[in-house]
Design a protein around this motif. Structure first.
Motif, PDB file in Angstrom:
ATOM      1  N   TRP A  21       0.741  -1.293  -0.047  1.00 46.19           N
ATOM      2  CA  TRP A  21      -0.180  -0.043  -0.086  1.00 46.19           C
ATOM      3  C   TRP A  21       0.746   1.350   0.041  1.00 46.19           C
ATOM      4  O   TRP A  21       0.419   2.460  -0.719  1.00 46.19           O
ATOM      5  CB  TRP A  21      -0.869  -0.074   1.197  1.00 46.19           C
ATOM      6  N   TYR A  53      -0.462  -6.509  14.233  1.00 44.81           N
ATOM      7  CA  TYR A  53      -1.481  -6.465  15.390  1.00 44.81           C
ATOM      8  C   TYR A  53      -2.408  -7.093  15.582  1.00 44.81           C
ATOM      9  O   TYR A  53      -2.898  -7.976  14.638  1.00 44.81           O
ATOM     10  CB  TYR A  53      -1.813  -4.964  15.273  1.00 44.81           C
ATOM     11  N   ASP A  55      -6.434  -7.311  16.156  1.00 49.79           N
ATOM     12  CA  ASP A  55      -7.766  -6.463  16.145  1.00 49.79           C
ATOM     13  C   ASP A  55      -8.594  -6.798  17.217  1.00 49.79           C
ATOM     14  O   ASP A  55      -8.407  -7.821  18.166  1.00 49.79           O
ATOM     15  CB  ASP A  55      -8.349  -6.704  14.765  1.00 49.79           C
ATOM     16  N   TRP A  63      -0.197  -4.179   9.010  1.00 49.69           N
ATOM     17  CA  TRP A  63      -0.461  -2.684   8.285  1.00 49.69           C
ATOM     18  C   TRP A  63       0.980  -2.119   7.961  1.00 49.69           C
ATOM     19  O   TRP A  63       1.811  -2.633   8.571  1.00 49.69           O
ATOM     20  CB  TRP A  63      -1.011  -1.857   9.495  1.00 49.69           C
ATOM     21  N   GLU A  64       0.777  -1.459   7.103  1.00 47.20           N
ATOM     22  CA  GLU A  64       2.119  -0.693   6.610  1.00 47.20           C
ATOM     23  C   GLU A  64       2.066   0.845   6.931  1.00 47.20           C
ATOM     24  O   GLU A  64       0.975   1.417   6.870  1.00 47.20           O
ATOM     25  CB  GLU A  64       2.146  -0.708   5.043  1.00 47.20           C
ATOM     26  N   ALA A  65       3.062   1.281   7.495  1.00 45.20           N
ATOM     27  CA  ALA A  65       3.171   2.862   7.915  1.00 45.20           C
ATOM     28  C   ALA A  65       4.509   3.010   7.614  1.00 45.20           C
ATOM     29  O   ALA A  65       5.588   2.706   7.068  1.00 45.20           O
ATOM     30  CB  ALA A  65       2.850   2.859   9.264  1.00 45.20           C
ATOM     31  N   SER A 154      -0.948  11.872  11.145  1.00 45.67           N
ATOM     32  CA  SER A 154      -1.456  11.071  10.080  1.00 45.67           C
ATOM     33  C   SER A 154      -1.485   9.697  10.567  1.00 45.67           C
ATOM     34  O   SER A 154      -0.865   8.859  10.207  1.00 45.67           O
ATOM     35  CB  SER A 154      -0.708  11.068   8.801  1.00 45.67           C
ATOM     36  N   PRO A 155      -2.261   9.328  11.487  1.00 45.71           N
ATOM     37  CA  PRO A 155      -2.069   8.215  12.381  1.00 45.71           C
ATOM     38  C   PRO A 155      -2.479   6.782  11.501  1.00 45.71           C
ATOM     39  O   PRO A 155      -2.114   5.671  11.767  1.00 45.71           O
ATOM     40  CB  PRO A 155      -3.095   8.090  13.360  1.00 45.71           C
ATOM     41  N   ALA A 156      -3.213   6.957  10.347  1.00 46.31           N
ATOM     42  CA  ALA A 156      -3.369   5.861   9.567  1.00 46.31           C
ATOM     43  C   ALA A 156      -2.125   5.361   8.629  1.00 46.31           C
ATOM     44  O   ALA A 156      -2.117   4.154   8.058  1.00 46.31           O
ATOM     45  CB  ALA A 156      -4.548   6.242   8.641  1.00 46.31           C
ATOM     46  N   SER A 157      -1.360   6.312   8.515  1.00 50.41           N
ATOM     47  CA  SER A 157       0.027   6.102   7.643  1.00 50.41           C
ATOM     48  C   SER A 157       1.363   6.059   8.411  1.00 50.41           C
ATOM     49  O   SER A 157       2.257   5.931   7.941  1.00 50.41           O
ATOM     50  CB  SER A 157      -0.028   6.481   6.194  1.00 50.41           C
ATOM     51  N   SER A 158       1.538   6.929   9.672  1.00 55.10           N
ATOM     52  CA  SER A 158       2.354   7.159  10.273  1.00 55.10           C
ATOM     53  C   SER A 158       2.291   7.142  11.716  1.00 55.10           C
ATOM     54  O   SER A 158       1.364   7.475  12.239  1.00 55.10           O
ATOM     55  CB  SER A 158       2.983   8.621   9.628  1.00 55.10           C
ATOM     56  N   SER A 159       3.569   6.671  12.388  1.00 50.55           N
ATOM     57  CA  SER A 159       3.641   6.878  13.925  1.00 50.55           C
ATOM     58  C   SER A 159       3.987   8.372  14.405  1.00 50.55           C
ATOM     59  O   SER A 159       4.208   8.511  15.574  1.00 50.55           O
ATOM     60  CB  SER A 159       4.425   5.816  14.381  1.00 50.55           C
TER      61      SER A 159
END
Length: 232
Positions: A21, A53, A55, A63-65, A154-159
């Motif tokens: 992704w 993780y 769920d 997940w990719e981040a 941007s918590p859906a793609s980055s920490s």
């Protein structure tokens, strides 16, 4: 949320060849015209991160981040954003920046901001970055809640996480009479002041002129506008 809580099991470096992704890219921006000169800008790479993780149903997922590899060990955030305010007889004004951002492909309206260096507190980083980027010397306004909330951009793609740190600028201070930024090589920043009461309209005008508005600035402006429409 009620019931079972999801939790991270493990994280590992993720190479582009293994990503589905997200892909990290290196951007080189050259000629750009919008009352700005043409400057070569190189964007440093982030690290890809593969997250495993569990769920809320107990199912293991991936997940990719992205993550910043250089977060100081003693810091809870990667970066700081500064809300620097100057009190004038006509009302408070907010310090903003115009800076070309290669991923957006445009000059972006932003708060002064920067990364936290090893060995410094976020508050020290805020004062240092303000001086470097704008030339102004500020004073940290203590957080009224006691502990600043950690904000994820941007918590859906980055920490990546940040603090919003409030600073006040004393116009009578000698260093603030004729502030001179100390920009790094490759940094090209234009600073400007906006009356807080006009921030929402000013953001709309700047966007119409072709500028991009950083999400944090946009949300801040929306909050001020909402407080006028629905006063507490």
């Amino acid at each position: 949320m009620s019931g079972r809580v999801a939790n991270v099991i493990s994280t590992e470096l993720l190479e582009n060849k293994d990503a589905k992704w997200l892909n990290l890219v290196k951007l080189v921006a050259a000629a750009f015209a919008l009352s700005y000169n043409a400057y070569p800008v190189c964007i440093a790479l982030l690290e890809g991160e593969g997250i495993t993780y569990e769920d809320e149903n107990g199912q293991v997922r991936t997940w990719e981040a992205m993550r910043r590899p250089g977060r100081p060990k003693a810091s809870s955030v990667d970066a700081v954003q500064m809300i620097a305010v100057l009190q004038k007889p006509t009302g408070p004004e907010l310090l903003l920046e115009k800076q070309f951002r290669a991923p957006a492909g445009r000059v972006v309206i932003e708060f002064p901001a920067g990364l936290v260096d090893e060995g410094e507190t976020p508050e020290q980083a805020a004062l240092r970055e303000l001086r470097e980027e704008t030339g102004y010397v500020g004073e940290v306004v203590p957080d009224r809640g006691g502990t600043r909330p950690i904000l994820f951009s941007s918590p859906a793609s980055s920490s990546s996480s940040t603090f919003l740190i409030h600073l006040k600028i004393d116009p009578d201070r000698e260093e603030n009479q004729n502030p001179k930024p100390h920009l790094e090589d490759g940094e090209f920043i234009e600073c400007f002041w906006v009356p807080l009461k006009n921030l929402y309209n000013e953001c709309r005008k700047l966007e119409a002129q072709g500028f991009a508005v950083d999400g944090k600035v946009g949300v801040f402006a929306e909050g001020l506008e909402m407080s006028k429409i629905w006063p507490a």
